[in-house]
Write a protein that holds these residues in place. Structure first.
Motif: not given
Length: 533
Positions: A284-305
């Motif tokens: 509840p008293n997080a310093y980084y209260h603006g952090f949102n996993a769905s907004l700020n995290l990504y997984s290593k992604t790939y281009d497909y061809h």
């Protein structure tokens, strides 16, 4: 089910496979056998769904190809079903990522020639479409009879809700239409590392409520006449099944010291989450209260061809090898941190991170922490195309320490020298003084929240930055209105990498690059950043 009953599996796997529920969740830590149970689920039902199409979904197609397909092969082989090969295994009953023999039955909705590379097809027409969140080509033309999801905690529920669930259609005239598992949704996952991934636990509450209602119904009918309740349970399959499993449930199939070896090899936090299924909660008293996993995290992604033969190929698009890299450092005698970043278009990405601590290993003692970090960076980005890097970081970096630096050079000078000696062109951007606490607090949360249209979106690779993300989510703000971080973890944390140190490196580079934006914001008493008109 006869083949399943003859197969040596653990009790929780057996319960999962026996259940007639349409919605089933198997949350399993390392060694629990969750991948195997997915393969066994396919093996137990393909004969009951002739010409049906199910989906096996994952975050990336690379994950499906390297983890899910082998797990399905393993499960099928355990049940005595083998992959078809006209020369070596003509008795096989399925093919993987290729067109099946022409005399085999086809699914009701036959895939196009290009789609077969995303399929596992069986002799009776039962087909599994391999669908990844990151490859839209695999989404095309879906009309399905059921869903299997691998590592569901890493997948956006929007993808499940908007792409997969609406595709649950199938044919009413199919012989399996009234099968208890028809339109089933089964997910298999490790515990979630993020708050947003906690949607995987939704089934748990529904399962508990269902059990309570079924028990009440059973007891009510049994009171009317012995056997009525049992008959009702048999005629009315459950809607939900939720179970959690650890390696202990699968110990019969593992080395006796399996758990001890995991405990010794892993950080306690990772062990608790990835092995024991402990859940991550937001403070509840997080310093980084603006952090949102769905907004700020990504997984290593790939281009497909596809190549000239039509075979699917992929390459990483995690960062741009033809552009500069940026790094930010935090120095401490007990630990030194390095964040590797890159800004491109409308995103500021933390693509990687590394820390070094004093060690008892003699070969490492000969190198300072900075030399170790420099060596790691040189090795990790040996093949980077444009060998230019901007160096940001701790104002404390213009000092010396025997453990951090074994030369007469100050911290930044020593780190920069290592890079230059290995062919990198270095541009120094380190901070000369510490930022104002309130402005620093406001800026980092402004950036994480993504509300300023003039600022790039902050994205953090969740695969390569686990320790940093843990620290980010567990850094607290002091309650004295000083807007400062509570640094107690730096002296009390058993594992120093989960203390606040890497978050300081994060702050330094954000403030140096985007501190000018704070003039356009103000801090309200409610703790919400607002934009000045």
């Amino acid at each position: 089910m006869s083949r399943i009953q003859k197969t040596d599996i653990n009790a929780k796997q057996a319960k999962f496979l026996k259940s007639r529920a349409k919605r089933k969740s198997f949350i399993g830590g390392r060694g629990s056998g969750k991948s195997t149970v997915m393969g066994l689920q396919v093996g137990s039902m393909w004969q009951e769904f002739p010409r049906a199409t199910w989906v096996a979904a994952g975050l990336t197609y690379v994950q499906l190809d390297s983890i899910v397909v082998p797990a399905i092969r393993e499960g099928l082989e355990l049940l005595g079903f083998y992959e078809y090969d006209p020369k070596h295994q003509p008795y096989g009953v399925y093919v993987v990522q290729s067109q099946p023999p022409k005399h085999w039955r086809t699914p009701y909705k036959k895939p196009g020639k290009k789609i077969y590379q995303y399929c596992i097809t069986f002799i009776n027409g039962f087909t599994i479409r391999l669908v990844s969140q990151d490859n839209k080509e695999t989404h095309r033309g879906l009309s399905i009879d059921g869903i299997l999801v691998d590592e569901s905690a890493t997948i956006s529920f929007d993808f499940i809700e908007k792409i997969l669930i609406p595709a649950l259609r199938g044919r009413k005239d199919a012989p399996y239409y009234n099968h208890p598992l028809h339109h089933g949704f089964f997910d298999f996952s490790s515990a979630s590392w993020t708050i947003e991934g906690n949607w995987i636990y939704d089934t748990e509450e529904k399962y508990k409520n269902m059990l309570k209602l079924r028990k009440e119904k059973y007891e009510s009918l049994e009171a009317e006449g012995v056997g009525k309740g049992k008959k009702w349970l048999a005629e009315n399959p459950p809607e939900y099944l939720y179970m959690e499993s650890t390696y202990q449930d699968n110990q019969h199939f593992l080395p006796d010291d399996y758990g001890d070896r995991l405990r010794d090899a892993m950080d306690p936090w990772k062990y608790n989450v990835e092995v024991l299924n402990q859940r991550v909660v937001k403070l509840p008293n997080a310093y980084y209260h603006g952090f949102n996993a769905s907004l700020n995290l990504y997984s290593k992604t790939y281009d497909y061809h596809t190549d000239q033969t039509g075979k699917l190929k992929w390459s990483s698009n995690d960062y741009h090898a033809d552009r500069q890299l940026e790094v930010s450092l935090d120095f401490n005698a007990d630990i030194c941190w390095l964040l590797v970043c890159q800004e491109y278009a409308k995103e500021f990405r933390v693509i990687n991170s590394e820390f070094k601590k004093p060690t008892v290993v003699s070969t490492e003692q000969e190198q300072s922490l900075l030399q170790q970090l420099g060596s790691w960076f040189i090795t990790e980005y040996m093949d980077h195309g444009k060998k230019e890097v901007l160096v940001y970081g701790d104002p404390n970096g213009n000092k010396r320490s025997a453990s951090t630096s074994k030369s007469n050079l100050v911290f930044f000078d020593e780190f920069v020298k290592i890079l230059k000696d290995n062919g990198w062109k270095v541009f120094r951007r380190e901070s000369k003084s510490y930022p104002n606490p309130q402005k620093r607090y406001s800026l980092v949360n402004l950036m994480l929240s993504g509300i300023n249209e003039n600022a790039p979106k902050v994205k953090i690779n969740q695969t390569t930055n686990k320790s940093f993300i843990i620290a980010l989510q567990n850094t607290l703000v002091k309650t004295d209105k000083s807007y400062s971080k509570d640094k107690k973890s730096e002296s009390k944390a058993r594992m120093r990498e989960y203390a606040t140190d890497p978050t300081d490196a994060f702050d330094y580079i954000l403030y140096a690059k985007f501190g000018h934006l704070i003039g356009k914001t103000r801090w309200s008493n409610s703790g919400v950043i607002t934009i000045r008109k």
